[in-house]
Scaffold this motif. Sequence first.
Motif, PDB file in Angstrom:
ATOM      1  N   ILE A 203     -14.765 -23.147  37.136  1.00 57.93           N
ATOM      2  CA  ILE A 203     -15.518 -22.686  38.225  1.00 57.93           C
ATOM      3  C   ILE A 203     -14.609 -23.593  39.481  1.00 57.93           C
ATOM      4  N   ILE A 204     -14.269 -22.723  40.372  1.00 57.54           N
ATOM      5  CA  ILE A 204     -13.538 -23.306  41.445  1.00 57.54           C
ATOM      6  C   ILE A 204     -14.408 -23.049  42.744  1.00 57.54           C
ATOM      7  N   LEU A 205     -14.912 -24.328  43.309  1.00 55.12           N
ATOM      8  CA  LEU A 205     -15.637 -24.260  44.565  1.00 55.12           C
ATOM      9  C   LEU A 205     -14.507 -24.361  45.631  1.00 55.12           C
ATOM     10  N   LEU A 206     -14.897 -23.565  46.790  1.00 51.84           N
ATOM     11  CA  LEU A 206     -13.999 -23.659  47.958  1.00 51.84           C
ATOM     12  C   LEU A 206     -14.735 -23.749  49.400  1.00 51.84           C
ATOM     13  N   SER A 207     -14.111 -24.494  50.232  1.00 55.64           N
ATOM     14  CA  SER A 207     -14.759 -24.609  51.368  1.00 55.64           C
ATOM     15  C   SER A 207     -13.668 -24.046  52.376  1.00 55.64           C
ATOM     16  N   ILE A 208     -14.299 -23.146  53.177  1.00 53.25           N
ATOM     17  CA  ILE A 208     -13.467 -22.059  53.977  1.00 53.25           C
ATOM     18  C   ILE A 208     -13.737 -22.282  55.464  1.00 53.25           C
ATOM     19  N   GLU A 209     -12.742 -22.120  56.357  1.00 55.36           N
ATOM     20  CA  GLU A 209     -13.043 -22.118  57.663  1.00 55.36           C
ATOM     21  C   GLU A 209     -14.288 -21.028  58.038  1.00 55.36           C
TER      22      GLU A 209
ATOM     23  N   LYS B  54     -15.190 -18.662  59.959  1.00 57.16           N
ATOM     24  CA  LYS B  54     -15.117 -17.308  60.412  1.00 57.16           C
ATOM     25  C   LYS B  54     -14.217 -16.580  59.723  1.00 57.16           C
ATOM     26  N   HIS B  55     -13.738 -17.097  58.551  1.00 55.73           N
ATOM     27  CA  HIS B  55     -12.877 -16.280  57.555  1.00 55.73           C
ATOM     28  C   HIS B  55     -13.538 -16.315  56.329  1.00 55.73           C
ATOM     29  N   ILE B  56     -14.580 -16.418  55.928  1.00 50.20           N
ATOM     30  CA  ILE B  56     -15.177 -16.437  54.548  1.00 50.20           C
ATOM     31  C   ILE B  56     -14.736 -15.199  54.059  1.00 50.20           C
ATOM     32  N   ASN B  57     -15.394 -14.121  54.588  1.00 50.51           N
ATOM     33  CA  ASN B  57     -15.250 -12.928  54.041  1.00 50.51           C
ATOM     34  C   ASN B  57     -13.790 -12.423  53.726  1.00 50.51           C
ATOM     35  N   GLN B  58     -12.911 -12.588  54.824  1.00 49.21           N
ATOM     36  CA  GLN B  58     -11.454 -12.461  54.536  1.00 49.21           C
ATOM     37  C   GLN B  58     -10.799 -13.226  53.193  1.00 49.21           C
ATOM     38  N   VAL B  59     -11.124 -14.420  53.124  1.00 48.97           N
ATOM     39  CA  VAL B  59     -10.845 -15.123  51.912  1.00 48.97           C
ATOM     40  C   VAL B  59     -11.260 -14.720  50.780  1.00 48.97           C
ATOM     41  N   ALA B  60     -12.721 -14.625  50.743  1.00 43.90           N
ATOM     42  CA  ALA B  60     -13.395 -13.965  49.431  1.00 43.90           C
ATOM     43  C   ALA B  60     -12.752 -12.791  49.077  1.00 43.90           C
TER      44      ALA B  60
ATOM     45  N   ASP C 255     -18.478 -22.971  50.316  1.00 38.86           N
ATOM     46  CA  ASP C 255     -18.735 -21.714  51.067  1.00 38.86           C
ATOM     47  C   ASP C 255     -18.646 -20.550  49.819  1.00 38.86           C
ATOM     48  N   ILE C 256     -17.624 -20.668  48.775  1.00 40.72           N
ATOM     49  CA  ILE C 256     -17.262 -19.784  47.831  1.00 40.72           C
ATOM     50  C   ILE C 256     -17.100 -20.480  46.482  1.00 40.72           C
ATOM     51  N   ALA C 257     -17.665 -19.681  45.377  1.00 44.18           N
ATOM     52  CA  ALA C 257     -17.619 -20.034  43.904  1.00 44.18           C
ATOM     53  C   ALA C 257     -16.735 -19.202  43.526  1.00 44.18           C
TER      54      ALA C 257
ATOM     55  N   ASP D 156      -4.675 -18.652  53.383  1.00 48.43           N
ATOM     56  CA  ASP D 156      -4.991 -19.409  54.550  1.00 48.43           C
ATOM     57  C   ASP D 156      -6.535 -19.591  54.643  1.00 48.43           C
ATOM     58  N   TYR D 157      -6.797 -20.671  55.374  1.00 48.37           N
ATOM     59  CA  TYR D 157      -8.193 -20.783  55.727  1.00 48.37           C
ATOM     60  C   TYR D 157      -8.907 -21.527  54.863  1.00 48.37           C
ATOM     61  N   ILE D 158      -8.289 -22.052  53.540  1.00 49.76           N
ATOM     62  CA  ILE D 158      -9.004 -22.877  52.508  1.00 49.76           C
ATOM     63  C   ILE D 158      -8.882 -24.133  52.782  1.00 49.76           C
ATOM     64  N   LEU D 159     -10.024 -24.904  53.249  1.00 50.35           N
ATOM     65  CA  LEU D 159      -9.831 -26.410  53.569  1.00 50.35           C
ATOM     66  C   LEU D 159      -9.988 -27.057  52.148  1.00 50.35           C
ATOM     67  N   LYS D 160     -10.495 -26.862  51.399  1.00 52.59           N
ATOM     68  CA  LYS D 160     -10.816 -27.833  50.259  1.00 52.59           C
ATOM     69  C   LYS D 160     -11.094 -26.939  49.153  1.00 52.59           C
ATOM     70  N   THR D 161     -10.790 -27.736  47.869  1.00 52.71           N
ATOM     71  CA  THR D 161     -11.335 -27.026  46.690  1.00 52.71           C
ATOM     72  C   THR D 161     -11.414 -28.036  45.785  1.00 52.71           C
ATOM     73  N   GLU D 162     -12.468 -27.693  44.658  1.00 50.06           N
ATOM     74  CA  GLU D 162     -12.805 -28.430  43.514  1.00 50.06           C
ATOM     75  C   GLU D 162     -12.816 -27.612  42.419  1.00 50.06           C
TER      76      GLU D 162
END
Length: 91
Positions: free
Chosen positions: A5-11, A13-19, A39-41, A64-70
């Motif tokens: 399971i990868i948890l992601l923090s995203i900027e 205004k770019h959540i949909n684009q990154v997803a 923001d995303i799992a 781009d726009y991924i700030l942090k992952t776990e």
Amino acid sequence: MVTAIILLSIEKKHINQVAEKLAAIDGLSEVYSVSGSYDIAAIARVQSNDQLSELVTQHLAQIDYILKTETMLAFRAYSKHDLEGMFSVGV
């Protein structure tokens, strides 16, 4: 099979684009927008730890726009869905 399971923090205004970019990556079977600290799992299902390492350190790092992952490794599945699938193949 390795499941993570990868948890992601995203900027924000770019959540949909990154997803959408994540959903196109081989090895990510599911991508969810979620509430809470992230923001995303994303659910990764790959054949080996090496493939998981490549997915996280190479493929995700290019987006781009991924700030942090776990990343959390799954040890055992307990959901009814997974158990039904296991019994249906005669395990």
